[in-house]
Design a protein around this motif. Structure first.
Motif, PDB file in Angstrom:
ATOM      1  N   PHE A 213       0.826  -1.201   0.000  1.00 10.22           N
ATOM      2  CA  PHE A 213       0.000   0.000   0.000  1.00 10.22           C
ATOM      3  C   PHE A 213       0.864   1.257   0.000  1.00 10.22           C
ATOM      4  O   PHE A 213       1.964   1.265   0.544  1.00 10.22           O
ATOM      5  CB  PHE A 213      -0.938   0.021   1.205  1.00 10.22           C
ATOM      6  N   SER A 214       0.351   2.321  -0.577  1.00 13.59           N
ATOM      7  CA  SER A 214       1.114   3.569  -0.664  1.00 13.59           C
ATOM      8  C   SER A 214       0.825   4.514   0.496  1.00 13.59           C
ATOM      9  O   SER A 214       1.523   5.505   0.658  1.00 13.59           O
ATOM     10  CB  SER A 214       0.836   4.275  -1.993  1.00 13.59           C
ATOM     11  N   SER A 215      -0.200   4.207   1.299  1.00 15.32           N
ATOM     12  CA  SER A 215      -0.500   5.046   2.464  1.00 15.32           C
ATOM     13  C   SER A 215      -1.241   4.210   3.503  1.00 15.32           C
ATOM     14  O   SER A 215      -1.857   3.195   3.176  1.00 15.32           O
ATOM     15  CB  SER A 215      -1.358   6.246   2.066  1.00 15.32           C
ATOM     16  N   SER A 216      -1.183   4.663   4.748  1.00 13.26           N
ATOM     17  CA  SER A 216      -1.927   3.988   5.813  1.00 13.26           C
ATOM     18  C   SER A 216      -3.421   4.077   5.551  1.00 13.26           C
ATOM     19  O   SER A 216      -4.163   3.131   5.814  1.00 13.26           O
ATOM     20  CB  SER A 216      -1.611   4.616   7.169  1.00 13.26           C
ATOM     21  N   LYS A 217      -3.857   5.206   5.022  1.00 12.10           N
ATOM     22  CA  LYS A 217      -5.280   5.379   4.716  1.00 12.10           C
ATOM     23  C   LYS A 217      -5.743   4.318   3.722  1.00 12.10           C
ATOM     24  O   LYS A 217      -6.790   3.698   3.902  1.00 12.10           O
ATOM     25  CB  LYS A 217      -5.534   6.775   4.158  1.00 12.10           C
ATOM     26  N   GLU A 218      -4.951   4.093   2.679  1.00 14.69           N
ATOM     27  CA  GLU A 218      -5.285   3.077   1.675  1.00 14.69           C
ATOM     28  C   GLU A 218      -5.344   1.686   2.321  1.00 14.69           C
ATOM     29  O   GLU A 218      -6.263   0.908   2.051  1.00 14.69           O
ATOM     30  CB  GLU A 218      -4.244   3.101   0.559  1.00 14.69           C
ATOM     31  N   ALA A 219      -4.381   1.380   3.195  1.00 17.55           N
ATOM     32  CA  ALA A 219      -4.343   0.079   3.870  1.00 17.55           C
ATOM     33  C   ALA A 219      -5.557  -0.104   4.771  1.00 17.55           C
ATOM     34  O   ALA A 219      -6.184  -1.171   4.780  1.00 17.55           O
ATOM     35  CB  ALA A 219      -3.062  -0.051   4.675  1.00 17.55           C
ATOM     36  N   LEU A 220      -5.908   0.915   5.536  1.00 18.78           N
ATOM     37  CA  LEU A 220      -7.039   0.804   6.449  1.00 18.78           C
ATOM     38  C   LEU A 220      -8.367   0.745   5.710  1.00 18.78           C
ATOM     39  O   LEU A 220      -9.300   0.053   6.140  1.00 18.78           O
ATOM     40  CB  LEU A 220      -7.018   1.960   7.449  1.00 18.78           C
ATOM     41  N   GLU A 221      -8.480   1.427   4.580  1.00 18.40           N
ATOM     42  CA  GLU A 221      -9.697   1.338   3.773  1.00 18.40           C
ATOM     43  C   GLU A 221      -9.857  -0.068   3.207  1.00 18.40           C
ATOM     44  O   GLU A 221     -10.952  -0.624   3.198  1.00 18.40           O
ATOM     45  CB  GLU A 221      -9.676   2.384   2.657  1.00 18.40           C
ATOM     46  N   TRP A 222      -8.745  -0.668   2.737  1.00 20.27           N
ATOM     47  CA  TRP A 222      -8.803  -2.049   2.251  1.00 20.27           C
ATOM     48  C   TRP A 222      -9.206  -2.976   3.400  1.00 20.27           C
ATOM     49  O   TRP A 222     -10.073  -3.842   3.236  1.00 20.27           O
ATOM     50  CB  TRP A 222      -7.443  -2.501   1.686  1.00 20.27           C
ATOM     51  N   PHE A 223      -8.597  -2.804   4.572  1.00 21.05           N
ATOM     52  CA  PHE A 223      -8.885  -3.645   5.723  1.00 21.05           C
ATOM     53  C   PHE A 223     -10.369  -3.610   6.064  1.00 21.05           C
ATOM     54  O   PHE A 223     -10.981  -4.645   6.324  1.00 21.05           O
ATOM     55  CB  PHE A 223      -8.031  -3.168   6.903  1.00 21.05           C
ATOM     56  N   ASP A 224     -10.954  -2.445   6.012  1.00 23.48           N
ATOM     57  CA  ASP A 224     -12.384  -2.295   6.280  1.00 23.48           C
ATOM     58  C   ASP A 224     -13.214  -3.021   5.218  1.00 23.48           C
ATOM     59  O   ASP A 224     -14.123  -3.785   5.530  1.00 23.48           O
ATOM     60  CB  ASP A 224     -12.736  -0.821   6.344  1.00 23.48           C
ATOM     61  N   ARG A 225     -12.891  -2.796   3.936  1.00 24.19           N
ATOM     62  CA  ARG A 225     -13.633  -3.432   2.837  1.00 24.19           C
ATOM     63  C   ARG A 225     -13.487  -4.954   2.849  1.00 24.19           C
ATOM     64  O   ARG A 225     -14.407  -5.669   2.470  1.00 24.19           O
ATOM     65  CB  ARG A 225     -13.178  -2.895   1.488  1.00 24.19           C
ATOM     66  N   ALA A 226     -12.317  -5.434   3.275  1.00 25.15           N
ATOM     67  CA  ALA A 226     -12.043  -6.875   3.274  1.00 25.15           C
ATOM     68  C   ALA A 226     -12.668  -7.587   4.465  1.00 25.15           C
ATOM     69  O   ALA A 226     -12.539  -8.788   4.605  1.00 25.15           O
ATOM     70  CB  ALA A 226     -10.535  -7.114   3.258  1.00 25.15           C
ATOM     71  N   GLY A 227     -13.322  -6.831   5.321  1.00 24.27           N
ATOM     72  CA  GLY A 227     -13.992  -7.440   6.473  1.00 24.27           C
ATOM     73  C   GLY A 227     -13.127  -7.516   7.705  1.00 24.27           C
ATOM     74  O   GLY A 227     -13.408  -8.255   8.628  1.00 24.27           O
ATOM     75  N   GLY A 228     -12.063  -6.731   7.732  1.00 24.44           N
ATOM     76  CA  GLY A 228     -11.145  -6.767   8.859  1.00 24.44           C
ATOM     77  C   GLY A 228     -11.689  -6.147  10.112  1.00 24.44           C
ATOM     78  O   GLY A 228     -11.317  -6.530  11.212  1.00 24.44           O
ATOM     79  N   VAL A 229     -12.589  -5.194   9.975  1.00 23.25           N
ATOM     80  CA  VAL A 229     -13.168  -4.549  11.152  1.00 23.25           C
ATOM     81  C   VAL A 229     -14.360  -5.377  11.585  1.00 23.25           C
ATOM     82  O   VAL A 229     -15.279  -5.620  10.813  1.00 23.25           O
ATOM     83  CB  VAL A 229     -13.606  -3.097  10.816  1.00 23.25           C
ATOM     84  N   ARG A 230     -14.299  -5.818  12.832  1.00 21.76           N
ATOM     85  CA  ARG A 230     -15.400  -6.669  13.330  1.00 21.76           C
ATOM     86  C   ARG A 230     -16.253  -5.901  14.306  1.00 21.76           C
ATOM     87  O   ARG A 230     -15.863  -5.063  14.992  1.00 21.76           O
ATOM     88  CB  ARG A 230     -14.841  -7.879  14.039  1.00 21.76           C
TER      89      ARG A 230
END
Length: 64
Positions: A47-64
């Protein structure tokens, strides 16, 4: 007013879940040597930024 937070378990669980999901989703290893870097979400991933990584994490179901 003072507020105290005990983040030890919370942060460790986030790291563990993020790394497991990242390695499964992208079929590539996370560079655990950078876990203590300020911006480990960028340094250990593609990822090129933390924001991009955290947005992916959210979309991928990482936030429970």
């Amino acid at each position: 007013m003072r507020i105290a937070l005990d983040l030890d378990g919370v942060v460790v669980e986030f790291h563990r879940h993020f790394i497991e999901l990242y390695e499964w989703y992208f079929d590539r290893k996370f560079d655990t040597g950078v876990l203590y870097a300020y911006d480990f979400l960028v340094a250990g991933t593609h990822f090129s930024s933390s924001k991009e990584a955290l947005e992916w994490f959210d979309r991928a179901g990482g936030v429970r």
